[in-house]
Structure formats: C-alpha cells, structure tokens
Design a protein around this motif. Structure first.
Motif, PDB file in Angstrom:
ATOM      1  N   THR A 191     -47.206  33.835  38.886  1.00  0.00           N
ATOM      2  CA  THR A 191     -47.208  33.937  40.349  1.00  0.00           C
ATOM      3  C   THR A 191     -47.790  35.292  40.745  1.00  0.00           C
ATOM      4  O   THR A 191     -47.888  36.194  39.915  1.00  0.00           O
ATOM      5  N   PHE A 235     -38.517  39.207  39.269  1.00  0.00           N
ATOM      6  CA  PHE A 235     -39.769  39.568  39.949  1.00  0.00           C
ATOM      7  C   PHE A 235     -39.730  39.130  41.404  1.00  0.00           C
ATOM      8  O   PHE A 235     -38.961  38.232  41.781  1.00  0.00           O
ATOM      9  N   VAL A 237     -41.937  37.480  44.334  1.00  0.00           N
ATOM     10  CA  VAL A 237     -43.133  36.641  44.488  1.00  0.00           C
ATOM     11  C   VAL A 237     -43.607  36.705  45.940  1.00  0.00           C
ATOM     12  O   VAL A 237     -42.778  36.705  46.862  1.00  0.00           O
ATOM     13  N   TYR A 239     -46.208  34.744  48.677  1.00  0.00           N
ATOM     14  CA  TYR A 239     -47.134  33.651  48.999  1.00  0.00           C
ATOM     15  C   TYR A 239     -47.826  33.992  50.309  1.00  0.00           C
ATOM     16  O   TYR A 239     -47.159  34.376  51.279  1.00  0.00           O
ATOM     17  N   LEU A 247     -46.575  26.778  44.209  1.00  0.00           N
ATOM     18  CA  LEU A 247     -46.376  26.901  42.759  1.00  0.00           C
ATOM     19  C   LEU A 247     -46.239  25.499  42.186  1.00  0.00           C
ATOM     20  O   LEU A 247     -45.376  24.725  42.619  1.00  0.00           O
ATOM     21  N   HIS A 250     -43.053  23.043  37.286  1.00  0.00           N
ATOM     22  CA  HIS A 250     -42.800  23.743  36.017  1.00  0.00           C
ATOM     23  C   HIS A 250     -41.304  23.803  35.753  1.00  0.00           C
ATOM     24  O   HIS A 250     -40.496  23.539  36.643  1.00  0.00           O
ATOM     25  N   ASP A 252     -38.527  26.771  34.411  1.00  0.00           N
ATOM     26  CA  ASP A 252     -38.466  28.210  34.147  1.00  0.00           C
ATOM     27  C   ASP A 252     -38.033  28.444  32.697  1.00  0.00           C
ATOM     28  O   ASP A 252     -37.213  27.691  32.163  1.00  0.00           O
ATOM     29  N   ASN A 259     -32.841  32.238  42.679  1.00  0.00           N
ATOM     30  CA  ASN A 259     -34.033  32.340  43.521  1.00  0.00           C
ATOM     31  C   ASN A 259     -33.557  32.722  44.933  1.00  0.00           C
ATOM     32  O   ASN A 259     -32.851  31.961  45.589  1.00  0.00           O
ATOM     33  N   HIS A 301     -39.315  22.031  38.727  1.00  0.00           N
ATOM     34  CA  HIS A 301     -39.423  22.169  40.191  1.00  0.00           C
ATOM     35  C   HIS A 301     -40.796  22.694  40.601  1.00  0.00           C
ATOM     36  O   HIS A 301     -41.549  23.192  39.768  1.00  0.00           O
ATOM     37  N   ALA A 303     -42.900  24.692  44.189  1.00  0.00           N
ATOM     38  CA  ALA A 303     -42.821  25.245  45.547  1.00  0.00           C
ATOM     39  C   ALA A 303     -43.988  24.674  46.343  1.00  0.00           C
ATOM     40  O   ALA A 303     -45.147  24.813  45.947  1.00  0.00           O
ATOM     41  N   ARG A 311     -44.569  34.432  52.677  1.00  0.00           N
ATOM     42  CA  ARG A 311     -43.226  34.076  52.190  1.00  0.00           C
ATOM     43  C   ARG A 311     -42.942  34.892  50.921  1.00  0.00           C
ATOM     44  O   ARG A 311     -43.815  35.007  50.055  1.00  0.00           O
ATOM     45  N   VAL A 313     -40.044  35.507  47.736  1.00  0.00           N
ATOM     46  CA  VAL A 313     -38.789  35.140  47.039  1.00  0.00           C
ATOM     47  C   VAL A 313     -38.583  36.100  45.870  1.00  0.00           C
ATOM     48  O   VAL A 313     -39.546  36.542  45.245  1.00  0.00           O
ATOM     49  N   VAL A 315     -36.961  36.226  42.210  1.00  0.00           N
ATOM     50  CA  VAL A 315     -36.550  35.244  41.200  1.00  0.00           C
ATOM     51  C   VAL A 315     -36.100  35.962  39.931  1.00  0.00           C
ATOM     52  O   VAL A 315     -36.733  36.918  39.496  1.00  0.00           O
ATOM     53  N   PHE A 317     -35.192  34.838  35.978  1.00  0.00           N
ATOM     54  CA  PHE A 317     -35.005  33.876  34.886  1.00  0.00           C
ATOM     55  C   PHE A 317     -33.925  34.477  33.982  1.00  0.00           C
ATOM     56  O   PHE A 317     -34.169  35.497  33.325  1.00  0.00           O
TER      57      PHE A 317
HETATM   58  O1  LIG Z   1     -41.197  29.732  45.513  1.00  0.00           O
HETATM   59  C1  LIG Z   1     -40.131  29.361  45.071  1.00  0.00           C
HETATM   60  O2  LIG Z   1     -39.133  29.231  45.757  1.00  0.00           O
HETATM   61  C2  LIG Z   1     -40.030  29.013  43.594  1.00  0.00           C
HETATM   62  C3  LIG Z   1     -40.436  30.109  42.657  1.00  0.00           C
HETATM   63  C4  LIG Z   1     -40.336  29.654  41.235  1.00  0.00           C
HETATM   64  O3  LIG Z   1     -39.999  28.547  40.957  1.00  0.00           O
HETATM   65  C5  LIG Z   1     -40.661  30.561  40.127  1.00  0.00           C
HETATM   66  O4  LIG Z   1     -41.095  31.694  40.395  1.00  0.00           O
HETATM   67  O5  LIG Z   1     -40.484  30.162  38.974  1.00  0.00           O
END
Ligand SMILES: O=C(O)CCC(=O)C(=O)O
Ligand SMILES: [Fe+2]
Length: 321
Positions: A191, A235, A237, A239, A247, A250, A252, A259, A301, A303, A311, A313, A315, A317
């Motif tokens: 991302t 991290f 993210v 957008y 996204l 995938h 994680d 998230n 999932h 996005a 936007r 987020v 995240v 893992f």
């Molecule tokens: O944008 C989102 O809410 C999902 C982000 C996500 O799934 C990821 O970074 O692995």
C-alpha cells in the motif's frame, strides 16, 4: 495555609518518585510517603516551592555569592534548613503529577505520541478513546459487523490527527508497488504507506498492542491461548485519487489485524471493507474506531475504491512472524 514555604505534593504516574524528599529519607522514592494524604513537613522539595518574598530576599542577602537563577533545589532546601524554616507539602488537593521528560522527542510538534512507555497515564488520557474502557468492561456492546470482525472505539481524534500530521511531515510514503524496497514480504499487497518502524514508533505501538489492545483480543476471542503479541507490522495507509484508491483482495500476513479509521467519513466518498468468505461488506467506519479481525485462512478482504478526497487507516498485522 499560613506558612513560609509550601509546595504541592506531586507523584510520578509511572514510578514511585515524587517531587519531595521526606525527612529520614535520602531519595524522592518512598512508598509510605506516597500513600500519605495531608500536610507534611518535608526535608526537600523540587520544582515547585512557594516562598514568602521576605524570606527569599533575606536568603539572597545572606548568600551574595549566588543568584536566584543559580539556586538549585538542594541549595535552597539547605538554606531554608539553616534558617530554621520548614517546607510544608500538601496533598489535600490534586495538583497534577510529574512526568518523565528525559529523552522527550525533539523537533516534532507531536512528541507526546512517543511517550506511552515513559508517561503512560498522560498518553492514555490524550490518545485512548474514553469509551474503550466501557466496551472492554461490558457496559457497552461491542459491535460485530461481519463474522468474527469486532468494531469499537479505540483512539481519540487527537491521536488520529497527530499521527497524520507527524507522518505527513515525515513525507516518505511507500509507492504501493511490488518493487517497494522496504517491503520484505510483510505486506502481501503493498500500500501507499509509512511504517511505524521508520517513524521510531514501533516500540510505542507494540506496548499499546501488548498492554491495551490485547485485553480486547482476549475478550472477543475467548479461549485464544496465545499470549500478548510478540511481533507486529504497523503502518499508516493513505488513499487518494491519482495515487492509490483501493486495495485488492488479500489475506494479511498475521494471526489477527487491527485496522483503525484515521479520518472522518466526510473527508472522502466511496471506500468500504469487504470480507470475501462471509460475503460481508462494511460500508463505512468511524474516525478512531478499530476493526479487529482474524487474518490468515479465514478473513480474506479488500478495500473498495474511494471516489474523492483522502482516506487514512492505521493497520497492524499482529504476530506476523
Ligand atoms: O483500507 C482498509 O481499510 C484495509 C487495509 C488493509 O486491508 C491492509 O492494509 O492490509
Ligand atoms: Fe489487509
């Protein structure tokens, strides 16, 4: 209090230290004294002493070799002792508390973000959502918008804004491509993001995951036998149109993921998170709220694209090794 020298009693939130040295003690650490509530004569006090002007003037006159500016706490306490003046410390009211200010991050307007380990009390006050505790203790019902996906308030708006400001000031965003040199396989689909390790925030956030979030993990995934997180890849993210807008599907590389929505829905249109296996769609979330979901095997999932605005987020893992 009609006294000549008075001081507030201030404790440190993360240690037994206080701003006073009681009689009969050689340090600022004394548990018995910390529990004391009232007015007490102390041997020495640091940082905040209120003195009658005439006493200070007399002391300065008696010690012409020293200026007020140079007068350290120890010197002051000894001089008061020589004059036969007692220092009265009061804890009858709450005057605040001391903090550990050593190693405070310089050169950033958001230095408090880095303080969770050293000043946990203040960090929680500033950044942990005030309702998190209510969801944790069962006073409020945790939402489950998709199977095994839990949704609850986690961080304050102040946290979200500070993180975005700090990361945007840093400015080195990964390009979101497969060739991202930082990505050693941690991110299955790269991302446009900044890693917490690159911001010096990894340890702070690990502490958060271990001490604060893990309580929620144990509550919602009852019977989960693994202990607090051992590792995590965290991290922020971003957008936006012309950069990355969505996204693709995938899973994680983690046992579970948190998230966090970092900006208000009014900042963008579109988006939404879709879990493939359950065919479940979460059209929108809320600033500061966290979505906690299992990762490997079950919770593939994606996005959905944003159509305008920006936007963010955050995240993690969790247990990604
Ligand atoms: O944008 C989102 O809410 C999902 C982000 C996500 O799934 C990821 O970074 O692995
Ligand atoms: Fe993901």
């Amino acid at each position: 209090m009609n006294k000549t020298a008075v001081c507030p009693f201030l404790e440190c939130s993360s240690s037994l230290k206080s701003n006073v040295v009681p009689f009969g003690s050689y340090s600022q650490q004394d548990t018995e004294f910390s529990r004391f509530r009232g007015i007490q004569i102390v041997f020495c006090a640091t940082d905040a002493i209120l003195l009658r002007t005439k006493v200070l003037q007399k002391m300065l006159a008696n010690h012409p070799e020293i200026t007020l500016f140079e007068m350290g706490n120890e010197y002051l306490c000894k001089a008061l002792d020589n004059e036969g003046i007692f220092i009265f410390s009061t804890s009858l009211e709450t005057f605040g508390h001391m903090i550990h200010s050593e190693d405070f991050k310089q050169g950033s307007t958001e230095g408090e973000l880095y303080e969770l380990v050293k000043n946990p009390f203040d960090w929680r006050q500033r950044y942990l959502h005030p309702e998190f505790e209510l969801y944790l203790n069962g006073s409020k019902l945790i939402k489950e918008p998709c199977p095994d996906v839990y949704w609850f308030p986690l961080m304050t708006e102040r946290y979200c804004k500070s993180i975005i400001r700090e990361f945007e000031t840093f400015g080195f965003w990964g390009n979101g491509s497969e060739e991202d040199p930082r990505n050693d396989g941690h991110e299955p689909v790269p991302t446009v993001d900044v890693y917490f390790t690159d911001m010096g925030l990894h340890e702070t956030w690990m502490q958060f995951l271990r001490v604060i979030l893990f309580e929620m993990v144990q509550k919602v995934y009852r019977g989960f036998s693994r202990g607090p997180p051992e590792s995590a890849h965290t991290f922020l993210v971003r957008y936006q149109l012309g950069e990355q807008t969505y996204l693709r599907s995938h899973e994680d590389t983690a046992i579970y993921t948190i998230n966090i929505a970092m900006n208000p829905n009014s900042d963008f249109t579109g988006a939404g998170l879709r879990f493939s296996k359950s065919e479940c769609f979460i059209p929108e979330t809320e600033m500061g709220w966290g979505l906690l979901h299992p990762s490997r095997l079950t919770h593939n999932h994606e996005a959905k694209p944003i159509r305008s605005g920006k936007r963010y987020v955050q995240v993690s893992f969790i247990d990604n090794e």
